[in-house]
Design an enzyme around this catalytic site. Sequence first.
Site, PDB file in Angstrom:
ATOM      1  N   GLY A  45      22.913 -64.045  51.172  1.00 10.30           N
ATOM      2  CA  GLY A  45      22.141 -64.308  52.716  1.00 10.30           C
ATOM      3  C   GLY A  45      22.287 -63.447  54.059  1.00 10.30           C
ATOM      4  N   ARG A  67      15.338 -59.869  50.461  1.00 12.73           N
ATOM      5  CA  ARG A  67      14.535 -60.080  51.825  1.00 12.73           C
ATOM      6  C   ARG A  67      14.906 -58.104  51.656  1.00 12.73           C
ATOM      7  NH1 ARG A  67      13.243 -64.494  55.223  1.00 12.73           N
ATOM      8  NH2 ARG A  67      15.824 -64.567  55.294  1.00 12.73           N
ATOM      9  N   ASP A  85      19.073 -62.173  43.791  1.00 18.83           N
ATOM     10  CA  ASP A  85      18.627 -63.255  44.474  1.00 18.83           C
ATOM     11  C   ASP A  85      20.102 -64.303  43.710  1.00 18.83           C
ATOM     12  OD1 ASP A  85      18.063 -66.257  43.963  1.00 18.83           O
ATOM     13  OD2 ASP A  85      16.289 -66.385  43.534  1.00 18.83           O
ATOM     14  N   TYR A 104      20.144 -82.422  50.092  1.00 23.37           N
ATOM     15  CA  TYR A 104      20.971 -81.239  50.990  1.00 23.37           C
ATOM     16  C   TYR A 104      22.575 -81.600  50.977  1.00 23.37           C
ATOM     17  CZ  TYR A 104      22.403 -78.170  54.534  1.00 23.37           C
ATOM     18  OH  TYR A 104      22.549 -76.933  55.983  1.00 23.37           O
ATOM     19  N   VAL A 160      22.321 -75.853  64.768  1.00 21.72           N
ATOM     20  CA  VAL A 160      21.442 -74.452  64.361  1.00 21.72           C
ATOM     21  C   VAL A 160      20.962 -74.032  64.560  1.00 21.72           C
ATOM     22  CG1 VAL A 160      23.680 -71.567  64.024  1.00 21.72           C
ATOM     23  CG2 VAL A 160      24.420 -73.925  62.578  1.00 21.72           C
ATOM     24  N   PHE A 217      16.882 -71.663  59.974  1.00 15.70           N
ATOM     25  CA  PHE A 217      17.132 -73.224  58.564  1.00 15.70           C
ATOM     26  C   PHE A 217      15.641 -74.493  59.024  1.00 15.70           C
ATOM     27  CE2 PHE A 217      18.653 -77.359  58.866  1.00 15.70           C
ATOM     28  CZ  PHE A 217      19.369 -77.345  57.246  1.00 15.70           C
TER      29      PHE A 217
HETATM   30  C1  8X3 Z   1      22.469 -78.034  59.021  1.00 22.00           C
HETATM   31  C2  8X3 Z   1      22.940 -79.268  59.504  1.00 22.00           C
HETATM   32  O1  8X3 Z   1      22.225 -82.094  60.331  1.00 22.00           O
HETATM   33  O2  8X3 Z   1      20.656 -79.377  60.092  1.00 22.00           O
HETATM   34  O3  8X3 Z   1      23.814 -77.462  57.919  1.00 22.00           O
HETATM   35  O4  8X3 Z   1      21.476 -80.732  58.325  1.00 22.00           O
HETATM   36  S1  8X3 Z   1      22.206 -80.616  59.403  1.00 22.00           S
END
Ligand code: 8X3
Length: 256
Positions: free
Chosen positions: A12, A38, A62, A155, A188, A192
């Site tokens: 990544g 990428r 990947d 997640y 962060v 994301f």
């Molecule tokens: C990312 C933190 O809390 O947005 O791993 O899922 S959170």
Amino acid sequence: MKLKNKTAFITGASAGIGKRCAKELAKRGVNLILLSRRKEKLKKLKEKLSKYDVTINIYAADVTQYAQIEKIAKELQARSIVPNILINNAGLSQGLDAIDTANVKDWDRMIDTNLKGLLYVSRLIIPMMKELQDAHIINLGSIAGRQVYAGGSVYNATKFGVHALNDAMNIDLFGTKVKVTNVAPGAVETEFSMVRFHGDKTKADGVYAGYTPLNAKDVTESILFALKQPTHVNIQEIFLTPTAQRTTYLTHRETL
Ligand code: 8X3
């Protein structure tokens, strides 16, 4: 570990924490093996880091495709390139939906990348590292691997899994010089949330509104702290959050 002249394998690597790690390690004289899907971004990053006196190998691959990673591992072996550092950074979140309404494709992508990808890379790279007298694996965990939140289910499960795998690696590498550290950040600000919300910038920006989140450099500092410890010190976990965030449910936002 003394960083100069060591070699780091980073997944990544084209954005966010992976990219920042690449930059900070290159600055400190660490040779790099950079992986990302990428290619263009990797090429640009390699160019940008060419001012440092290090060797940089880039691979457009990947992590969810075992054969692709196997090919890279074989090539490294053939060229006698052995990573001292493995940064298992590739990971993502997709969607924020309840378990009875979420998109199954989102689940597959998270499980494939965050768990299977991390496992494939580790399975293929760790055997090379085991004989070294100084080696270190950094796994990117998350606050989401400690505390479950609404819509986070799969997640959360993948990041709880990463935490479990971090502990498992420490056990399986008992008796070797390979250290294993779980670096688990809270919020962060990177790509994301844009990825989680499938490119919806308003939703993504909302995640970081009204407080100062961590940034990729903050997390990289923690990674460097773990890496720089002397050979006999193994930091097994670092948990860091923005000062405004104390749990997944407690983020103090200034009135907007
Ligand atoms: C990312 C933190 O809390 O947005 O791993 O899922 S959170």
